[in-house]
Design a protein around this motif. Structure first.
Motif, short mmCIF file in Angstrom:
data_model
loop_
_atom_site.label_atom_id
_atom_site.label_comp_id
_atom_site.label_asym_id
_atom_site.label_seq_id
_atom_site.Cartn_x
_atom_site.Cartn_y
_atom_site.Cartn_z
N LEU B 52 82.63 -70.40 7.25
CA LEU B 52 83.71 -69.68 6.32
C LEU B 52 85.00 -70.22 6.67
CD1 LEU B 52 82.57 -65.87 6.91
CD2 LEU B 52 81.86 -67.33 4.90
N THR B 53 85.72 -70.27 5.30
CA THR B 53 87.19 -70.51 5.42
C THR B 53 88.13 -69.48 4.87
OG1 THR B 53 86.88 -71.73 3.37
CG2 THR B 53 86.77 -73.09 5.30
N PHE B 54 89.12 -69.32 5.44
CA PHE B 54 89.97 -68.48 5.19
C PHE B 54 91.47 -68.72 4.78
CE2 PHE B 54 86.75 -66.88 8.11
CZ PHE B 54 86.64 -65.36 7.53
N THR B 55 91.92 -68.16 3.69
CA THR B 55 93.53 -68.09 3.52
C THR B 55 94.03 -66.95 3.12
OG1 THR B 55 92.60 -68.43 1.08
CG2 THR B 55 93.15 -70.74 2.42
N ARG B 56 95.25 -66.96 3.34
CA ARG B 56 96.16 -65.77 3.43
C ARG B 56 97.26 -65.82 2.48
NH1 ARG B 56 95.30 -61.61 7.41
NH2 ARG B 56 94.71 -62.32 9.40
N VAL B 148 93.40 -66.89 11.66
CA VAL B 148 93.80 -67.05 10.37
C VAL B 148 95.23 -66.59 10.71
CG1 VAL B 148 93.83 -66.82 8.13
CG2 VAL B 148 91.63 -66.67 9.44
N PRO B 149 96.27 -67.36 11.21
CA PRO B 149 97.52 -66.80 11.42
C PRO B 149 98.28 -66.54 10.36
CG PRO B 149 97.71 -68.96 11.75
CD PRO B 149 96.09 -68.76 11.58
N TRP B 150 99.19 -65.33 10.34
CA TRP B 150 99.95 -64.66 9.29
C TRP B 150 100.91 -63.88 10.26
CZ3 TRP B 150 100.75 -66.42 4.71
CH2 TRP B 150 101.54 -65.53 3.76
#
Lengths: 343, 429
Positions: B52-56, B148-150
């Motif tokens: 899976l890939t994630f974006t914020r 997934v850093p934020w």
């Protein structure tokens, strides 16, 4: 890739060291157990070579033509000598039944003693053991038809009770007339039934678990399996616990509370009184329109119609004060302040 | 991997099977085999989590205690994924609901929204995103985490902004925009205008009136374009927790509130605000601060357990403030000031006006009025001792020409702003 969960290779890399250690420990334990041989050796066990075991006396009996049968249920005792090492582990009525069937019975430290004496060498003092002579005796004291060694060896009918099993042990057998006494007690007949009861013998009747049908038992086992699965379900967390980075925070008033307790512990009531007086003066001066630091006593006396000496004593006295006086002083200062503010 | 409640339920049904049909070890192993088979089938058929890939996207800063939204986009390159997702944040980030059900079609994407209500000031960072992907039977699931850093910066709440309208009103009264302008409310000559009834006769400019047909009055306005340097002490004394209306907060937070109110007011009064946070070194520094920049600079500051380096702070202020300015030091009145700050005052006071704002502790005041039993009287004596110490320090500082505002946490921002306005009105900046 943002994935941070370990894959199979990383799990294997992390787990192989602990696994290897576990295998080594199991292997070592197996080897040590095998090398040490049979670890049996309870007290008065005819197979045990330890000081508290009884291999020596069993061997002596065999050399003298007595057949020694070690048993843990003692069903074939008819016509033999029955030697019970731990009679208290058998139900009393079963013990009675066994001793009735046996030709002779020797019980080591059975229940029913009327007292206890220290273990030491004693003279027999009875016909029963006159041949053996002095022997190690002690433990429980009984009453019976024939009493030897200060009543630590007692015979009633065919049943002999001995207060302590020391004379039968490897360690004590060669002392005094112990061996002779042991052989004379255990070698009365050709066959010796050496009965070592275990705890389970106490309840010979069917236990509750035997009465439960199999369906219930295995159902309960399966219920245990279900419980384990439910525990696994609940135990698995959805991601790790996130710690909270807490800032350094302390209660600001803590030092003040600490000082209060120091005052109290060192009973600094005079000092505390001085502080309270000073605070009252500092509060009253501005109320009366006086500059800070000036003595308000005269002005207060004028306003409240109290004598000047009394006000001055209240606000300035340096007499030592005890705890009770301190509490009273605080209230008096409050009263004075209220009067001034009202007046 | 992870099991679900259905695995336990299946084993529970097995209790009936084993108990009634196969009461033996065999039965138990058969049931165990059935469960393990189902688990294996589920694990094989569940969608993979690793790829899976994630974006914020979404908010990067929010005022503490207010709601913001962060979006998380999940892209699934493999087969259809059903399950649950947890977006983990530290507790103080205040995620309203961090677990959401997830259903991403093969090759598709989903946008998930998470609402955050930070309960504490500072940088709140996201921890891991964990996905549990269920198999078709719903008995077992694959599970894995992604980083997934934020970061969402929780800004100081600025509760004291409710005082701002009243303070601005007072400022306008000083400013000559209102008719009730009186002499003394400002020191800089502004303009001449004709007399209207109600004006102070003392402000009539006779010389100008003689040249004109009307009576003319002079108007004054408060001084402008002065410099205000706010120095925030973030050393050990600011770590002390003090109880206010909003619950127990460190002194630092109250000081920040006061600093924000002062800078909002000063920038409205067209003064230039410099902000400096200092402990034993410069923690934050904003020259010519506007409110949003200052709020951003303050947000990550926490109190440190070090002694306030007064010498360093004073030389930093002297280096920055080229012209005469009002230096506002937000600290706590403690005996350590006597050794630290007091010897340095002459060099500072020669060029600037110093105003010290200190948060006093309501707990100490409550202790000081304790009476009745021995313990409370001793506590009262200890509290009076502390208060006397503060009075002595205040007097000592006043003798050196330093203004002191010592107020309870709920009153400090307003008290500091009022003192600023009265200094301004008196032309003492």
């Amino acid at each position: 890739m943002t994935a941070v969960s370990p894959d199979a290779r990383r799990i294997w890399a992390a787990a192989r060291a602990p696994l290897l250690i576990g295998v080594v420990i199991l292997f070592a334990a197996a080897v040590i157990t095998l090398l040490r041989g049979t670890g049996e050796g309870g007290a008065l066990d005819p197979r045990s070579f330890r000081p508290e075991g009884s291999h020596a006396v069993a061997r002596l009996l065999e050399q003298n033509g007595v057949r020694v049968e070690l048993t843990d249920d003692a069903s074939a005792v008819d016509g033999a000598t029955l030697f019970v090492t731990h009679p208290n582990l058998i139900a009393p009525d079963r013990l009675t039944e066994l001793s009735r069937r046996a030709a002779a019975t020797v019980l080591v430290a059975p229940a029913g003693g009327v007292g206890q004496v220290a273990q030491e060498t004693r003279e027999p003092g009875c016909a029963l053991a006159a041949k053996a002579g002095a022997a190690t005796s002690g433990g429980f004291v009984y009453q019976g038809e024939q009493q030897c060694y200060d009543s630590t060896l007692v015979r009633t009918g065919t049943v002999t009770a001995i207060g302590h099993g020391a004379i039968f042990t490897n360690g004590e057998l060669d002392a005094e007339g112990n061996a002779a006494l042991a052989l004379s007690l255990l070698g009365q007949h050709e066959r010796l039934v050496w009965y070592m009861p275990s705890v389970a013998d106490r309840a010979q009747q069917k236990s509750l678990t035997d009465l439960v049908p199999d369906g219930w038992k295995f159902g309960a086992l399966q219920l245990g399996v279900a419980a384990v699965l439910v525990a696994l379900w609940r135990a698995r967390r959805l991601g790790r616990v996130v710690p909270e980075p807490l800032p350094v925070v302390v209660r600001a008033a803590e030092t003040v509370e600490g000082r209060a307790r120091l005052y109290q512990r060192s009973r600094a009531s005079t000092h505390a009184a001085a502080v309270l007086r000073q605070a009252a003066r500092d509060r009253l001066s501005p109320v009366l329109g006086l500059p800070a630091g000036e003595d308000p006593s005269d002005e207060i006396a004028r306003r409240t119609s109290r004598p000047v000496a009394q006000v001055r004593a209240l606000l300035h006295s340096e007499e030592p004060v005890d705890d009770r006086g301190l509490v009273a002083l605080a209230s008096e200062l409050d009263a004075l302040e209220n009067e001034v503010r009202k007046g | 991997m992870a099991l679900t409640g259905r695995a336990g339920l299946l084993a529970l049904i097995g209790v009936l099977v084993v108990g009634l049909l196969m009461p033996s070890w065999q039965g138990i192993f058969v049931m165990l085999g059935v469960v393990l088979l189902c688990v294996a089938v589920d694990l094989v058929l569940a969608a993979g989590v690793r790829r899976l890939t994630f974006t914020r996207a979404g908010a990067t800063s929010v005022r503490t205690g207010e709601l913001c939204t962060v979006q998380l986009t999940v892209h699934n390159p493999g087969r259809r994924l059903r399950g649950v997702l947890r977006d983990a944040w530290a507790p103080s980030a205040g995620v309203v609901a961090d677990r959401v059900p997830l259903d991403v079609p093969a090759g598709g994407s989903r946008v998930l929204s998470f609402e955050l209500r930070p309960v504490r000031r500072g940088d709140r960072t996201a921890d891991r995103v964990t996905v549990r992907s269920l198999g078709p039977l719903g008995i077992a699931a694959r599970q894995g985490s992604h980083q997934v850093p934020w970061t969402v910066r929780a800004l100081p709440p600025f509760h004291s902004r409710r005082h701002l309208p009243a303070l601005l009103e007072r400022l306008r009264e000083l400013d000559g925009r209102r008719a009730s302008l009186i002499r003394g409310a400002g020191t800089e000559f502004d303009s001449l205008r004709t007399y209207v009834i109600g004006d102070d006769v003392r402000s009539i400019d006779w010389r100008a009136s003689a040249r004109s047909s009307d009576v003319v009055v002079r108007t004054w306005r408060p001084e402008r374009d002065r410099q205000v340097t706010i120095v925030l002490d973030t050393s050990r004394t600011s770590a002390g927790r003090v109880d206010g209306v909003l619950g127990g907060l460190p002194r630092l937070d109250t000081s920040m509130d006061a600093a924000l109110l002062l800078s909002a007011l000063a920038s409205q009064a067209r003064d230039q605000v410099d902000f400096l946070a200092f402990s034993h070194k410069v923690r934050a520094s904003v020259p010519r601060a506007s409110l949003p920049v200052m709020v951003q600079a303050m947000a990550p500051l926490e109190a440190e357990l070090v002694e306030f380096d007064a010498r360093g702070a004073v030389s930093e202020v002297l280096r920055r403030a080229s012209r005469r300015s009002l230096v506002v030091l937000l600290t706590s009145l403690e005996p350590s000031i006597e050794h630290g700050l007091l010897p340095l005052l002459p060099s500072l006071a020669a060029r600037h006006r110093l105003l010290i704002a200190s948060v006093s502790d309501p707990a100490v005041h409550a202790m000081a009025s304790g009476r009745g039993d021995l313990e409370s009287v001793y506590a009262a004596a200890a509290a009076e001792r502390t208060l006397a110490e503060r009075r002595r320090l205040t007097a000592l500082l006043a003798r050196h020409g330093v203004e002191v505002v010592d107020a309870l946490p709920d009153e400090l921002p307003r008290a500091l702003a009022d003192r600023y306005l009265s200094l301004k009105a008196a032309g003492k900046l």
